[in-house]
Scaffold this motif. Sequence first.
Motif, mmCIF file in Angstrom:
data_model
loop_
_atom_site.group_PDB
_atom_site.id
_atom_site.type_symbol
_atom_site.label_atom_id
_atom_site.label_comp_id
_atom_site.label_asym_id
_atom_site.label_seq_id
_atom_site.Cartn_x
_atom_site.Cartn_y
_atom_site.Cartn_z
ATOM 1 N N ASP A 64 21.238 0.621 -12.699
ATOM 2 C CA ASP A 64 20.709 0.760 -14.050
ATOM 3 C C ASP A 64 19.517 -0.178 -14.215
ATOM 4 O OD1 ASP A 64 20.581 1.891 -16.566
ATOM 5 O OD2 ASP A 64 21.823 0.350 -17.491
ATOM 6 N N TRP A 65 18.503 0.275 -14.973
ATOM 7 C CA TRP A 65 17.294 -0.504 -15.224
ATOM 8 C C TRP A 65 17.450 -1.312 -16.516
ATOM 9 C CZ3 TRP A 65 13.331 0.564 -11.682
ATOM 10 C CH2 TRP A 65 13.381 1.799 -11.021
ATOM 11 N N ASN A 66 16.903 -2.546 -16.512
ATOM 12 C CA ASN A 66 16.752 -3.255 -17.773
ATOM 13 C C ASN A 66 15.588 -2.631 -18.533
ATOM 14 O OD1 ASN A 66 15.448 -5.482 -19.546
ATOM 15 N ND2 ASN A 66 17.452 -6.318 -19.048
ATOM 16 N N PRO A 67 15.668 -2.488 -19.865
ATOM 17 C CA PRO A 67 14.581 -1.867 -20.627
ATOM 18 C C PRO A 67 13.222 -2.534 -20.448
ATOM 19 C CG PRO A 67 16.547 -1.954 -21.970
ATOM 20 C CD PRO A 67 16.861 -2.730 -20.713
ATOM 21 N N ASN A 68 13.183 -3.827 -20.108
ATOM 22 C CA ASN A 68 11.889 -4.469 -19.900
ATOM 23 C C ASN A 68 11.334 -4.220 -18.498
ATOM 24 O OD1 ASN A 68 13.264 -6.221 -18.153
ATOM 25 N ND2 ASN A 68 13.380 -7.883 -19.641
ATOM 26 N N GLY A 69 12.102 -3.521 -17.651
ATOM 27 C CA GLY A 69 11.633 -3.179 -16.317
ATOM 28 C C GLY A 69 11.674 -4.311 -15.312
ATOM 29 N N LEU A 70 12.128 -5.508 -15.729
ATOM 30 C CA LEU A 70 12.089 -6.679 -14.848
ATOM 31 C C LEU A 70 13.334 -6.794 -13.975
ATOM 32 C CD1 LEU A 70 10.659 -9.382 -17.290
ATOM 33 C CD2 LEU A 70 9.421 -7.958 -15.648
ATOM 34 N N THR A 76 22.337 9.493 -12.362
ATOM 35 C CA THR A 76 20.919 9.649 -12.658
ATOM 36 C C THR A 76 20.558 8.653 -13.755
ATOM 37 O OG1 THR A 76 21.463 11.426 -14.221
ATOM 38 C CG2 THR A 76 20.733 12.081 -12.020
ATOM 39 N N LYS A 77 19.468 7.905 -13.571
ATOM 40 C CA LYS A 77 19.058 6.900 -14.547
ATOM 41 C C LYS A 77 17.554 6.988 -14.778
ATOM 42 C CE LYS A 77 23.025 5.080 -15.305
ATOM 43 N NZ LYS A 77 23.678 5.269 -16.608
ATOM 44 N N TRP A 78 17.177 7.061 -16.060
ATOM 45 C CA TRP A 78 15.774 7.125 -16.449
ATOM 46 C C TRP A 78 15.280 5.713 -16.715
ATOM 47 C CZ3 TRP A 78 14.516 12.463 -18.137
ATOM 48 C CH2 TRP A 78 13.121 12.686 -18.134
ATOM 49 N N ASN A 79 14.219 5.305 -16.010
ATOM 50 C CA ASN A 79 13.625 3.994 -16.248
ATOM 51 C C ASN A 79 13.019 3.980 -17.650
ATOM 52 O OD1 ASN A 79 11.790 1.781 -16.378
ATOM 53 N ND2 ASN A 79 11.607 1.751 -14.160
ATOM 54 N N PRO A 80 13.417 3.043 -18.522
ATOM 55 C CA PRO A 80 12.940 3.051 -19.899
ATOM 56 C C PRO A 80 11.492 2.610 -20.077
ATOM 57 C CG PRO A 80 14.375 1.189 -19.521
ATOM 58 C CD PRO A 80 14.439 2.025 -18.275
ATOM 59 N N VAL A 81 10.877 2.064 -19.025
ATOM 60 C CA VAL A 81 9.494 1.594 -19.132
ATOM 61 C C VAL A 81 8.532 2.570 -18.465
ATOM 62 C CG1 VAL A 81 7.877 -0.256 -18.548
ATOM 63 C CG2 VAL A 81 10.213 -0.805 -19.266
ATOM 64 N N ASP A 82 8.789 2.896 -17.197
ATOM 65 C CA ASP A 82 7.918 3.788 -16.445
ATOM 66 C C ASP A 82 8.524 5.187 -16.398
ATOM 67 O OD1 ASP A 82 6.069 1.711 -15.643
ATOM 68 O OD2 ASP A 82 7.681 0.986 -14.356
ATOM 69 N N ASN A 83 7.686 6.161 -16.046
ATOM 70 C CA ASN A 83 8.168 7.540 -15.966
ATOM 71 C C ASN A 83 8.830 7.766 -14.606
ATOM 72 O OD1 ASN A 83 8.597 10.126 -16.920
ATOM 73 N ND2 ASN A 83 6.669 10.887 -16.085
ATOM 74 N N LEU A 84 9.931 7.047 -14.363
ATOM 75 C CA LEU A 84 10.660 7.117 -13.104
ATOM 76 C C LEU A 84 12.116 7.459 -13.369
ATOM 77 C CD1 LEU A 84 9.363 3.841 -11.366
ATOM 78 C CD2 LEU A 84 8.541 6.165 -10.966
ATOM 79 N N VAL A 85 12.712 8.217 -12.458
ATOM 80 C CA VAL A 85 14.132 8.536 -12.524
ATOM 81 C C VAL A 85 14.777 8.137 -11.202
ATOM 82 C CG1 VAL A 85 15.859 10.355 -12.739
ATOM 83 C CG2 VAL A 85 13.792 10.448 -14.137
ATOM 84 N N ALA A 86 15.861 7.356 -11.274
ATOM 85 C CA ALA A 86 16.627 6.998 -10.078
ATOM 86 C C ALA A 86 17.775 7.988 -9.946
ATOM 87 C CB ALA A 86 17.163 5.575 -10.185
ATOM 88 N N ILE A 87 17.903 8.595 -8.758
ATOM 89 C CA ILE A 87 18.903 9.618 -8.505
ATOM 90 C C ILE A 87 19.794 9.168 -7.348
ATOM 91 C CG2 ILE A 87 19.303 12.020 -7.821
ATOM 92 C CD1 ILE A 87 16.445 12.601 -8.906
ATOM 93 N N LEU A 88 21.090 9.026 -7.599
ATOM 94 C CA LEU A 88 22.050 8.697 -6.556
ATOM 95 C C LEU A 88 22.690 9.993 -6.093
ATOM 96 C CD1 LEU A 88 23.857 6.887 -4.849
ATOM 97 C CD2 LEU A 88 25.253 6.447 -6.876
ATOM 98 N N ALA A 89 22.253 10.473 -4.901
ATOM 99 C CA ALA A 89 22.722 11.751 -4.358
ATOM 100 C C ALA A 89 23.251 11.543 -2.953
ATOM 101 C CB ALA A 89 21.587 12.769 -4.329
#
Length: 272
Positions: free
Chosen positions: A32-38, A252-265
Amino acid sequence: MNKIIRRLTILTLLIISNIAYTQTYPSPTFIDWNPNGLYQVVGFENEVSLIEVSTGQTIRTFPWSVSPQDQVSPQWSPDGNKLAIANGDIEIWEQPWNLANTTPISQLPSVSTFSTISWSPNSSKLGAGSGSVVEIWNLQFPELERLINDQGISNILDLKWINTDLMAVSSTLNLIVLVNPNTGGVINYYSLTSQVPVPATYSIDSNPTGTQLVMGNGAGNIDVWTDFSLTDPLQQSQTKISIEMYDVVYDTKWNPVDNLVAILAGSDIHIW
């Protein structure tokens, strides 16, 4: 949700002066991403690690006190200040990157085993999937505020608090059930695919504005919906982007800062 991963490589991306950082870890099961992206939190078979994205370094770890079968993805609050970890009870950590904070600020007991958790948009409440029941916790006290149960919910796989008045729940009945977390009322049901039999939707997440949903299922498919009508399942105007991963999509997790999606497949995490 029981997620057993034999071998996994996490690719952590940070775009600074066109530099991409990569880091490898053994056997992760959640991200999971922190909303600040750090920061990222990554769940493993035996612990949760807090990772600084720019360096890939682990800042601290949170050992599991329960069996791997009970692991649930750690979740950052939308304000980025707190981290929820389901570890038997749900532990709420404030500013976990501050090593002076050595204990959680609160612990929420469960009616039964938690399968998934999701924060309210203002970070004041927490939704938790527990068997066929959604628990709504008010964190200001803290107290169990509401139990939501419906015939369309069975063996909850994931839930997402999309906005103040809307939550999406995925279960083994292969429907997305839309509920109002403030009243407990069901708003609508949504079937995600025309496939028969319909594969279970293991993960659902939305972009920060709640206008797009990303969903991963047991058939190895990722669906990204835009112009998504959350209250009209018969609407035909939405645009769907499909990605075939070939392996079961567990998270599946959407990065709240950048337009990136992390997919665990399957045995890999992909960054799209």
